[in-house]
Design a protein around this motif. Sequence first.
Motif, PDB file in Angstrom:
ATOM      1  N   ASP A  38       4.742  -9.937  19.890  1.00 36.52           N
ATOM      2  CA  ASP A  38       4.930  -8.522  19.560  1.00 36.52           C
ATOM      3  C   ASP A  38       4.651  -7.565  20.702  1.00 36.52           C
ATOM      4  OD1 ASP A  38       5.682  -9.276  17.048  1.00 36.52           O
ATOM      5  OD2 ASP A  38       3.675  -9.073  16.196  1.00 36.52           O
ATOM      6  N   THR A  39       4.130  -8.037  21.821  1.00 32.43           N
ATOM      7  CA  THR A  39       3.834  -7.169  22.961  1.00 32.43           C
ATOM      8  C   THR A  39       4.617  -7.644  24.176  1.00 32.43           C
ATOM      9  OG1 THR A  39       1.648  -6.658  22.097  1.00 32.43           O
ATOM     10  CG2 THR A  39       2.012  -6.227  24.434  1.00 32.43           C
ATOM     11  N   ARG A  40       5.384  -6.725  24.755  1.00 36.91           N
ATOM     12  CA  ARG A  40       6.198  -7.030  25.941  1.00 36.91           C
ATOM     13  C   ARG A  40       5.933  -5.948  26.978  1.00 36.91           C
ATOM     14  NH1 ARG A  40      10.670 -10.064  23.484  1.00 36.91           N
ATOM     15  NH2 ARG A  40       9.712 -10.904  21.607  1.00 36.91           N
ATOM     16  N   SER A  41       6.261  -6.227  28.231  1.00 30.29           N
ATOM     17  CA  SER A  41       6.046  -5.220  29.271  1.00 30.29           C
ATOM     18  C   SER A  41       7.131  -5.298  30.328  1.00 30.29           C
ATOM     19  CB  SER A  41       4.666  -5.396  29.909  1.00 30.29           C
ATOM     20  OG  SER A  41       4.543  -6.672  30.491  1.00 30.29           O
ATOM     21  N   ALA A  42       7.236  -4.212  31.092  1.00 25.49           N
ATOM     22  CA  ALA A  42       8.198  -4.118  32.190  1.00 25.49           C
ATOM     23  C   ALA A  42       7.592  -3.249  33.273  1.00 25.49           C
ATOM     24  CB  ALA A  42       9.511  -3.524  31.702  1.00 25.49           C
ATOM     25  N   ARG A  43       7.846  -3.615  34.525  1.00 24.92           N
ATOM     26  CA  ARG A  43       7.358  -2.848  35.674  1.00 24.92           C
ATOM     27  C   ARG A  43       8.471  -1.937  36.164  1.00 24.92           C
ATOM     28  NH1 ARG A  43       2.963  -3.570  38.541  1.00 24.92           N
ATOM     29  NH2 ARG A  43       2.636  -5.641  37.653  1.00 24.92           N
ATOM     30  N   LEU A  44       8.142  -0.663  36.347  1.00 20.84           N
ATOM     31  CA  LEU A  44       9.141   0.300  36.811  1.00 20.84           C
ATOM     32  C   LEU A  44       9.417   0.108  38.296  1.00 20.84           C
ATOM     33  CD1 LEU A  44       7.938   3.579  35.067  1.00 20.84           C
ATOM     34  CD2 LEU A  44       9.628   1.924  34.276  1.00 20.84           C
ATOM     35  N   PRO A  45      10.684   0.210  38.702  1.00 21.66           N
ATOM     36  CA  PRO A  45      11.017   0.144  40.127  1.00 21.66           C
ATOM     37  C   PRO A  45      10.613   1.443  40.816  1.00 21.66           C
ATOM     38  CG  PRO A  45      12.979   0.630  38.848  1.00 21.66           C
ATOM     39  CD  PRO A  45      11.863   0.385  37.856  1.00 21.66           C
ATOM     40  N   ALA A  46      10.640   1.426  42.119  1.00 23.58           N
ATOM     41  CA  ALA A  46      10.315   2.632  42.892  1.00 23.58           C
ATOM     42  C   ALA A  46      11.252   3.768  42.499  1.00 23.58           C
ATOM     43  CB  ALA A  46      10.426   2.339  44.388  1.00 23.58           C
ATOM     44  N   ALA A  47      10.669   4.927  42.304  1.00 21.97           N
ATOM     45  CA  ALA A  47      11.456   6.114  41.946  1.00 21.97           C
ATOM     46  C   ALA A  47      12.072   6.723  43.200  1.00 21.97           C
ATOM     47  CB  ALA A  47      10.557   7.135  41.264  1.00 21.97           C
ATOM     48  N   PRO A  48      13.246   7.333  43.072  1.00 18.29           N
ATOM     49  CA  PRO A  48      13.814   8.061  44.198  1.00 18.29           C
ATOM     50  C   PRO A  48      12.850   9.169  44.648  1.00 18.29           C
ATOM     51  CG  PRO A  48      15.431   7.821  42.448  1.00 18.29           C
ATOM     52  CD  PRO A  48      14.116   7.357  41.895  1.00 18.29           C
ATOM     53  N   ALA A  49      12.904   9.523  45.903  1.00 24.32           N
ATOM     54  CA  ALA A  49      11.966  10.496  46.472  1.00 24.32           C
ATOM     55  C   ALA A  49      11.945  11.827  45.730  1.00 24.32           C
ATOM     56  CB  ALA A  49      12.292  10.730  47.945  1.00 24.32           C
ATOM     57  N   LYS A  50      13.079  12.282  45.225  1.00 20.08           N
ATOM     58  CA  LYS A  50      13.142  13.592  44.566  1.00 20.08           C
ATOM     59  C   LYS A  50      12.859  13.537  43.060  1.00 20.08           C
ATOM     60  CE  LYS A  50      16.272  15.646  47.901  1.00 20.08           C
ATOM     61  NZ  LYS A  50      17.506  16.381  48.115  1.00 20.08           N
ATOM     62  N   ALA A  51      12.606  12.349  42.515  1.00 21.57           N
ATOM     63  CA  ALA A  51      12.365  12.214  41.077  1.00 21.57           C
ATOM     64  C   ALA A  51      11.038  12.870  40.700  1.00 21.57           C
ATOM     65  CB  ALA A  51      12.353  10.749  40.676  1.00 21.57           C
ATOM     66  N   THR A  52      11.037  13.564  39.570  1.00 17.01           N
ATOM     67  CA  THR A  52       9.816  14.220  39.087  1.00 17.01           C
ATOM     68  C   THR A  52       9.376  13.703  37.719  1.00 17.01           C
ATOM     69  OG1 THR A  52      11.079  16.023  38.078  1.00 17.01           O
ATOM     70  CG2 THR A  52      10.310  16.345  40.358  1.00 17.01           C
ATOM     71  N   SER A  53      10.251  12.951  37.043  1.00 14.75           N
ATOM     72  CA  SER A  53       9.887  12.454  35.720  1.00 14.75           C
ATOM     73  C   SER A  53      10.561  11.111  35.450  1.00 14.75           C
ATOM     74  CB  SER A  53      10.279  13.452  34.636  1.00 14.75           C
ATOM     75  OG  SER A  53      11.682  13.566  34.546  1.00 14.75           O
ATOM     76  N   VAL A  54      10.070  10.453  34.407  1.00 16.02           N
ATOM     77  CA  VAL A  54      10.602   9.166  33.962  1.00 16.02           C
ATOM     78  C   VAL A  54      11.104   9.328  32.530  1.00 16.02           C
ATOM     79  CG1 VAL A  54      10.009   6.778  33.392  1.00 16.02           C
ATOM     80  CG2 VAL A  54       9.000   7.870  35.409  1.00 16.02           C
ATOM     81  N   SER A  55      12.340   8.932  32.289  1.00 15.29           N
ATOM     82  CA  SER A  55      12.878   8.863  30.930  1.00 15.29           C
ATOM     83  C   SER A  55      13.007   7.393  30.571  1.00 15.29           C
ATOM     84  CB  SER A  55      14.246   9.540  30.851  1.00 15.29           C
ATOM     85  OG  SER A  55      14.139  10.915  31.155  1.00 15.29           O
ATOM     86  N   LEU A  56      12.755   7.066  29.315  1.00 18.84           N
ATOM     87  CA  LEU A  56      12.832   5.686  28.857  1.00 18.84           C
ATOM     88  C   LEU A  56      13.829   5.571  27.709  1.00 18.84           C
ATOM     89  CD1 LEU A  56       9.026   4.835  28.763  1.00 18.84           C
ATOM     90  CD2 LEU A  56      10.685   4.082  30.485  1.00 18.84           C
ATOM     91  N   ARG A  57      14.499   4.422  27.658  1.00 22.15           N
ATOM     92  CA  ARG A  57      15.398   4.126  26.550  1.00 22.15           C
ATOM     93  C   ARG A  57      15.098   2.696  26.105  1.00 22.15           C
ATOM     94  NH1 ARG A  57      21.658   5.508  27.265  1.00 22.15           N
ATOM     95  NH2 ARG A  57      21.613   3.784  28.744  1.00 22.15           N
ATOM     96  N   LEU A  58      14.973   2.502  24.799  1.00 26.18           N
ATOM     97  CA  LEU A  58      14.543   1.224  24.258  1.00 26.18           C
ATOM     98  C   LEU A  58      15.448   0.810  23.104  1.00 26.18           C
ATOM     99  CD1 LEU A  58      11.087   0.030  23.240  1.00 26.18           C
ATOM    100  CD2 LEU A  58      12.650   0.616  21.406  1.00 26.18           C
ATOM    101  N   GLU A  59      15.659  -0.483  22.996  1.00 29.73           N
ATOM    102  CA  GLU A  59      16.293  -1.064  21.821  1.00 29.73           C
ATOM    103  C   GLU A  59      15.496  -2.310  21.458  1.00 29.73           C
ATOM    104  OE1 GLU A  59      20.545  -2.853  20.252  1.00 29.73           O
ATOM    105  OE2 GLU A  59      20.522  -1.444  21.932  1.00 29.73           O
ATOM    106  N   ALA A  60      14.972  -2.337  20.233  1.00 29.22           N
ATOM    107  CA  ALA A  60      14.148  -3.464  19.789  1.00 29.22           C
ATOM    108  C   ALA A  60      14.650  -3.956  18.445  1.00 29.22           C
ATOM    109  CB  ALA A  60      12.683  -3.038  19.682  1.00 29.22           C
TER     110      ALA A  60
END
Length: 128
Positions: A86-108
């Motif tokens: 029931d518990t899974r994880s993922a490591r985020l890749p390096a963000a582009p230099a100008k990125a200011t936020s992270v958006s997530l999309r999930l399907e379970a």
Amino acid sequence: MSARAIAACPAVPAGEPCAIQPLLHVRYAVTLDERNQAQGSGTVVTVTGYHEARTGRGSSLAGLKLEVSYDEGATWTALRVTGQGDTRSARLPAAPAKATSVSLRLEASDRAGSRVRQELPKAFGLTG
């Protein structure tokens, strides 16, 4: 932060009494600072699947897809999800230099056929 979510469970047959439905829910865990920000790379997103306790059903995630966007959803990158149960994880890749936020999309999905899709625009910020 705003979120969009869609949940689906197997259809209840006609004539069945009204009852709590065993919808699949997900819980996110991310290490953030006091400003709700993460570092620009290497941040781990952990997702746990569960059901409302009163349904008497355990979760048993059958599948999980997770995507990240650094441009507020204009483009998405699939993440490599690890773990089982029931518990899974993922490591985020390096963000582009100008990125200011992270958006997530999930399907379970779970083994009983429940599915949930969520989109979390600007789920959290990035440290500069």
